[in-house]
Design a protein around this motif. Structure first.
Motif, mmCIF file in Angstrom:
data_model
loop_
_atom_site.group_PDB
_atom_site.id
_atom_site.type_symbol
_atom_site.label_atom_id
_atom_site.label_comp_id
_atom_site.label_asym_id
_atom_site.label_seq_id
_atom_site.Cartn_x
_atom_site.Cartn_y
_atom_site.Cartn_z
ATOM 1 N N ILE A 35 -1.224 -73.667 32.132
ATOM 2 C CA ILE A 35 -2.082 -72.601 32.290
ATOM 3 C C ILE A 35 -2.602 -72.002 30.915
ATOM 4 O O ILE A 35 -3.843 -71.840 30.574
ATOM 5 C CB ILE A 35 -1.491 -71.663 33.086
ATOM 6 N N ILE A 36 -1.757 -71.683 30.127
ATOM 7 C CA ILE A 36 -1.983 -71.085 28.832
ATOM 8 C C ILE A 36 -3.089 -71.972 27.974
ATOM 9 O O ILE A 36 -4.020 -71.599 27.396
ATOM 10 C CB ILE A 36 -0.873 -70.580 28.227
ATOM 11 N N TYR A 37 -2.550 -73.196 27.683
ATOM 12 C CA TYR A 37 -3.190 -74.083 26.938
ATOM 13 C C TYR A 37 -4.354 -74.421 27.196
ATOM 14 O O TYR A 37 -5.458 -74.621 26.589
ATOM 15 C CB TYR A 37 -2.082 -75.208 26.591
ATOM 16 N N ALA A 38 -4.535 -74.535 28.619
ATOM 17 C CA ALA A 38 -5.786 -74.935 29.310
ATOM 18 C C ALA A 38 -6.707 -73.836 29.164
ATOM 19 O O ALA A 38 -8.075 -74.086 28.736
ATOM 20 C CB ALA A 38 -5.730 -75.376 30.753
ATOM 21 N N LEU A 39 -6.681 -72.519 29.143
ATOM 22 C CA LEU A 39 -7.214 -71.477 29.064
ATOM 23 C C LEU A 39 -7.744 -71.214 27.633
ATOM 24 O O LEU A 39 -8.823 -71.204 27.252
ATOM 25 C CB LEU A 39 -6.669 -70.075 29.738
ATOM 26 N N THR A 40 -6.851 -71.283 26.730
ATOM 27 C CA THR A 40 -7.173 -71.088 25.349
ATOM 28 C C THR A 40 -7.837 -72.435 24.876
ATOM 29 O O THR A 40 -8.560 -72.223 23.906
ATOM 30 C CB THR A 40 -5.917 -70.957 24.324
ATOM 31 N N GLY A 41 -7.346 -73.561 25.219
ATOM 32 C CA GLY A 41 -8.099 -74.608 24.868
ATOM 33 C C GLY A 41 -9.735 -74.627 25.208
ATOM 34 O O GLY A 41 -10.506 -74.945 24.379
ATOM 35 N N ALA A 42 -10.024 -74.312 26.593
ATOM 36 C CA ALA A 42 -11.542 -74.116 26.787
ATOM 37 C C ALA A 42 -12.037 -73.045 26.055
ATOM 38 O O ALA A 42 -13.350 -73.418 25.428
ATOM 39 C CB ALA A 42 -11.547 -73.788 28.469
ATOM 40 N N VAL A 43 -11.606 -72.055 25.845
ATOM 41 C CA VAL A 43 -12.070 -70.958 25.131
ATOM 42 C C VAL A 43 -12.465 -71.587 23.319
ATOM 43 O O VAL A 43 -13.235 -71.436 22.918
ATOM 44 C CB VAL A 43 -11.348 -69.773 24.984
ATOM 45 N N SER A 44 -11.245 -72.267 22.939
ATOM 46 C CA SER A 44 -11.450 -72.812 21.655
ATOM 47 C C SER A 44 -12.562 -73.858 21.534
ATOM 48 O O SER A 44 -13.273 -73.941 20.537
ATOM 49 C CB SER A 44 -10.065 -73.347 21.232
ATOM 50 N N VAL A 45 -12.509 -74.677 22.377
ATOM 51 C CA VAL A 45 -13.548 -75.861 22.460
ATOM 52 C C VAL A 45 -14.921 -75.185 22.468
ATOM 53 O O VAL A 45 -15.750 -75.526 21.813
ATOM 54 C CB VAL A 45 -13.449 -76.681 23.769
ATOM 55 N N LEU A 46 -15.143 -74.085 23.142
ATOM 56 C CA LEU A 46 -16.350 -73.767 23.286
ATOM 57 C C LEU A 46 -16.879 -72.685 22.069
ATOM 58 O O LEU A 46 -18.077 -72.545 21.556
ATOM 59 C CB LEU A 46 -16.816 -72.741 24.617
ATOM 60 N N ALA A 47 -15.876 -72.113 21.534
ATOM 61 C CA ALA A 47 -16.100 -71.383 20.107
ATOM 62 C C ALA A 47 -16.248 -72.290 19.182
ATOM 63 O O ALA A 47 -17.122 -72.020 18.307
ATOM 64 C CB ALA A 47 -14.702 -70.628 19.917
ATOM 65 N N ILE A 48 -15.853 -73.508 19.012
ATOM 66 C CA ILE A 48 -15.983 -74.558 18.004
ATOM 67 C C ILE A 48 -17.225 -74.770 18.177
ATOM 68 O O ILE A 48 -17.968 -75.192 17.058
ATOM 69 C CB ILE A 48 -14.862 -75.487 17.890
ATOM 70 N N GLY A 49 -17.810 -75.183 19.396
ATOM 71 C CA GLY A 49 -19.018 -75.747 19.726
ATOM 72 C C GLY A 49 -19.953 -74.747 19.131
ATOM 73 O O GLY A 49 -21.151 -74.896 18.665
ATOM 74 N N TRP A 50 -20.085 -73.257 19.344
ATOM 75 C CA TRP A 50 -20.596 -72.356 18.785
ATOM 76 C C TRP A 50 -20.898 -72.274 17.344
ATOM 77 O O TRP A 50 -21.823 -72.158 16.920
ATOM 78 C CB TRP A 50 -20.326 -70.865 19.558
ATOM 79 N N LEU A 51 -19.697 -72.416 16.831
ATOM 80 C CA LEU A 51 -19.786 -72.261 15.554
ATOM 81 C C LEU A 51 -20.339 -73.465 14.823
ATOM 82 O O LEU A 51 -20.680 -73.399 13.605
ATOM 83 C CB LEU A 51 -18.205 -72.285 14.911
ATOM 84 N N LEU A 52 -20.368 -74.700 15.511
ATOM 85 C CA LEU A 52 -21.068 -75.839 15.033
ATOM 86 C C LEU A 52 -22.709 -75.742 15.188
ATOM 87 O O LEU A 52 -23.290 -76.853 15.138
ATOM 88 C CB LEU A 52 -20.490 -77.198 15.469
ATOM 89 N N GLY A 53 -23.005 -74.825 16.232
ATOM 90 C CA GLY A 53 -24.298 -74.564 16.613
ATOM 91 C C GLY A 53 -24.733 -75.752 17.531
ATOM 92 O O GLY A 53 -25.883 -76.057 17.684
ATOM 93 N N CYS A 54 -23.651 -75.976 18.522
ATOM 94 C CA CYS A 54 -23.855 -76.967 19.548
ATOM 95 C C CYS A 54 -23.345 -76.594 20.907
ATOM 96 O O CYS A 54 -22.628 -77.398 21.526
ATOM 97 C CB CYS A 54 -23.582 -78.700 19.106
#
Length: 209
Positions: A35-54
């Protein structure tokens, strides 16, 4: 990797309060990790995408993989943490690739790629989906057939969305993102995908938790 196992104190607390056995404690640890890794992983994935401009292409890849994985399954890492790490690396990378590749394709070339990708994906999913896990095998033939049908149906739903975008001449980057997410999920069904999961496990979990 023991420093990342921050759910164990919570599981130990539950063991003490609920008089859990050691086996039940381990199940609780794994469940909380999922549960925890799925939630934090999803947030992290989108945050990295935002930082990369995509952000939008990363979100599209992410949603394509998640939706298709529900009925089709796929290669599993032995650790929820490793799954999260793979997602944080692969998904934004595919999102960025989709963004960078889109300007080099026109209506006809992108349409051809979508059609070829659709055909190869349907063949792969028809032969291999659903891929279950040793911990939760799918033993019912009818249920397996339904999951395969839903997987292929979703592929065509995504293809319809891609065709709509192409014919309206918009968001070629999102068309690419859907295709890349689809191909990544198809890869996870194959033997190569399973070997990749084992290799990543051995690489990231070296020395154990």
């Amino acid at each position: 990797m023991s420093g990342f196992n921050f759910v164990r104190p919570a599981a130990s607390y539950l063991k003490e309060k609920l008089s859990l056995t050691t086996e039940e404690e381990e199940i609780a640890v794994f469940g909380m990790q999922l549960i925890i890794y799925a939630l934090t992983g999803a947030v992290s994935v989108l945050a990295i995408g935002w930082l990369l401009g995509c952000f939008w292409t990363t979100l599209t890849v992410f949603m394509t993989v998640v939706v298709l994985r529900l009925p089709s399954g796929g290669a599993h890492s032995g650790s929820p943490l490793v799954c999260a790490i793979i997602g944080m690396v692969v998904t934004p990378a595919l999102g960025k690739l989709a963004q960078m590749a889109a300007p080099f394709f026109n209506f006809f070339s992108l349409s051809l790629i979508v059609v070829l990708g659709l055909i190869s994906s349907v063949i792969t999913f028809s032969r291999l989906a659903p891929v279950d896990s040793p911990a939760k095998p799918i033993t019912d033939t009818t249920h397996r057939r339904k999951l395969r049908f839903y997987s292929i149906l979703l592929i065509f739903v995504f293809a319809v969305g891609q065709c709509w975008l192409i014919f309206n001449g918009r968001a070629f980057d999102l068309v690419w993102a859907v295709s890349l997410g689809l191909w990544w999920q198809a890869f996870s069904l194959t033997g190569s995908g399973h070997r990749f999961a084992v290799f990543t496990d051995n690489l990231l979990m070296k020395g154990g938790e």
